[in-house]
Write a protein that holds these residues in place. Structure first.
Motif, short mmCIF file in Angstrom:
data_model
loop_
_atom_site.label_atom_id
_atom_site.label_comp_id
_atom_site.label_asym_id
_atom_site.label_seq_id
_atom_site.Cartn_x
_atom_site.Cartn_y
_atom_site.Cartn_z
N GLU A 168 0.82 -1.21 0.00
CA GLU A 168 0.00 0.00 0.00
C GLU A 168 0.86 1.27 0.00
N ARG A 169 1.93 1.20 0.76
CA ARG A 169 2.82 2.35 0.85
C ARG A 169 3.48 2.64 -0.50
N LEU A 170 3.83 1.59 -1.24
CA LEU A 170 4.45 1.76 -2.55
C LEU A 170 3.51 2.49 -3.51
N LYS A 171 2.23 2.11 -3.51
CA LYS A 171 1.26 2.79 -4.37
C LYS A 171 1.21 4.28 -4.06
N TYR A 172 1.20 4.57 -2.76
CA TYR A 172 1.07 5.97 -2.33
C TYR A 172 2.31 6.79 -2.71
N VAL A 173 3.50 6.29 -2.40
CA VAL A 173 4.71 7.09 -2.62
C VAL A 173 4.99 7.27 -4.11
N LEU A 174 4.62 6.29 -4.93
CA LEU A 174 4.81 6.44 -6.37
C LEU A 174 3.91 7.56 -6.91
N ARG A 175 2.65 7.52 -6.51
CA ARG A 175 1.71 8.55 -6.95
C ARG A 175 2.11 9.92 -6.41
N ASP A 176 2.50 9.95 -5.15
CA ASP A 176 2.88 11.22 -4.52
C ASP A 176 4.14 11.80 -5.15
N SER A 177 5.09 10.94 -5.50
CA SER A 177 6.35 11.40 -6.11
C SER A 177 6.11 12.02 -7.47
N LEU A 178 5.22 11.42 -8.26
CA LEU A 178 4.91 11.98 -9.57
C LEU A 178 4.20 13.33 -9.45
N MET A 179 3.28 13.41 -8.50
CA MET A 179 2.57 14.68 -8.29
C MET A 179 3.52 15.77 -7.82
N GLU A 180 4.43 15.41 -6.92
CA GLU A 180 5.39 16.39 -6.42
C GLU A 180 6.35 16.83 -7.52
N ALA A 181 6.77 15.88 -8.36
CA ALA A 181 7.66 16.22 -9.47
C ALA A 181 6.99 17.19 -10.43
N ASP A 182 5.71 16.96 -10.72
CA ASP A 182 4.96 17.87 -11.59
C ASP A 182 4.86 19.26 -10.97
N PHE A 183 4.64 19.28 -9.66
CA PHE A 183 4.54 20.56 -8.95
C PHE A 183 5.87 21.31 -9.00
N ASN A 185 8.18 20.94 -11.22
CA ASN A 185 8.43 21.34 -12.61
C ASN A 185 7.69 22.63 -12.95
N GLU A 186 6.46 22.76 -12.46
CA GLU A 186 5.70 23.98 -12.68
C GLU A 186 6.39 25.18 -12.02
N ASN A 187 6.90 24.96 -10.81
CA ASN A 187 7.60 26.04 -10.10
C ASN A 187 8.84 26.48 -10.87
N ILE A 188 9.58 25.51 -11.38
CA ILE A 188 10.81 25.83 -12.10
C ILE A 188 10.49 26.53 -13.41
N GLU A 189 9.47 26.07 -14.12
CA GLU A 189 9.08 26.73 -15.37
C GLU A 189 8.65 28.17 -15.10
N THR A 190 7.97 28.38 -13.98
CA THR A 190 7.58 29.75 -13.61
C THR A 190 8.81 30.60 -13.37
N SER A 191 9.82 30.02 -12.69
CA SER A 191 11.07 30.75 -12.44
C SER A 191 11.79 31.07 -13.74
N PHE A 192 11.84 30.10 -14.66
CA PHE A 192 12.52 30.29 -15.94
C PHE A 192 11.87 31.41 -16.75
N ASN A 193 10.55 31.51 -16.63
CA ASN A 193 9.81 32.44 -17.50
C ASN A 193 9.62 33.82 -16.89
N GLN A 194 10.26 34.08 -15.76
CA GLN A 194 10.19 35.42 -15.20
C GLN A 194 10.86 36.41 -16.16
N GLU A 195 10.27 37.57 -16.30
CA GLU A 195 10.83 38.59 -17.18
C GLU A 195 11.60 39.60 -16.34
N LEU A 196 12.92 39.55 -16.46
CA LEU A 196 13.77 40.51 -15.79
C LEU A 196 14.21 41.57 -16.79
N ILE A 197 14.58 42.71 -16.29
CA ILE A 197 14.95 43.82 -17.18
C ILE A 197 16.32 43.62 -17.80
N TYR A 198 17.27 43.15 -17.00
CA TYR A 198 18.66 43.11 -17.47
C TYR A 198 19.21 41.70 -17.70
#
Length: 256
Positions: A168-183, A185-198
């Protein structure tokens, strides 16, 4: 360097620029300013009064005044970053004042940007860049540690024969790991796409972006392989548990 910023830097030979600057001066000023520049190349303190006294007699046709004609040129040279320093006055004999220039820096080469730069804002963006780089490093490290941590956790449960809990624990941690990785990835993409002036984030963080994308793309395959491996281990444990139960029943029947 220019790839990392939204402005372009150009290296300028100040000696050549100074020679160009001299061409815009009158002959009298040109000789005096040239002598000042030459002396600053080898001395940190020079006497402006002595230089002016030495050369002003050479150009009688050009009436020059040290404070009114030469000082403004020196201030202009400072503002144009040929050198840094200040003019200082010192009382001499009979109420006479002598003037000196105290040099801080003589710039042989300088970098020129193709647009005006707010240095305070630039330092703020560099600080932000450092934060983003640290965040990416920590998240990439977390991603790399995901599979070893899951393997260690599930195998520890199997080691103490907690097979059902491990399953049961394996099912949970696999699902949780994928969800966390997606989260993440979204944070990093947001950081990459910030518009700085210089600062050009895509260029500056190219290596970090590449490493993250590699780790993120490999995670799914890695988790699938890990799941297959641990499912086999769980089945082995279940089989051993089943055989152990059968043997216990046989022992009971024999002794009965």
């Amino acid at each position: 360097i220019n790839l990392n910023y939204t402005f372009t830097l150009k290296k300028v030979d100040n000696t050549l620029e100074f020679n160009q600057y001299l061409q815009n001066l009158t002959q009298g000023k040109k000789v005096i300013i040239q002598e000042i520049y030459d002396q600053l190349s080898t001395n940190s303190i020079i006497s402006l009064s002595d230089i002016f006294k030495k050369y002003r007699g050479s150009y009688i046709q050009e009436a020059l005044n040290l404070k009114e004609d030469i000082f403004p040129v020196i201030h202009d040279l400072v503002s144009n970053h040929f050198f840094e320093g200040e003019i200082r006055a010192k009382k001499a004999f009979l109420f006479k004042t002598k003037y000196y220039f105290c040099l801080d820096y003589l710039f042989k080469n300088i970098l020129i940007a193709d647009k005006e730069i707010n240095t305070e804002r630039l330092y703020e963006e560099k600080s932000k860049l450092k934060e983003i780089r640290n965040d990416i490093y920590n998240m990439t490290l977390k991603l790399k540690n995901t599979i070893p941590q899951i393997r260690e956790e599930i195998e520890s449960y199997l080691l103490i024969d907690e097979v059902d809990f491990a399953k049961e624990r394996l099912k949970y941690v696999l699902r949780d790991s994928l969800m966390e990785a997606d989260f993440l990835n979204e944070n990093i993409e947001t950081s990459f796409n910030q518009e700085l002036i210089y600062i050009n984030l895509q260029a500056t963080l190219g290596a970090e972006i590449s490493q993250w994308n590699k780790s993120y793309s490999q995670l799914q395959n890695g988790l699938n392989e890990l799941n297959s491996y641990l499912q086999e281990r769980i089945q082995e444990k279940e089989s051993l548990k089943k055989y152990s139960f059968i043997l216990d029943e046989l022992d009971t029947k024999i002794y009965d």
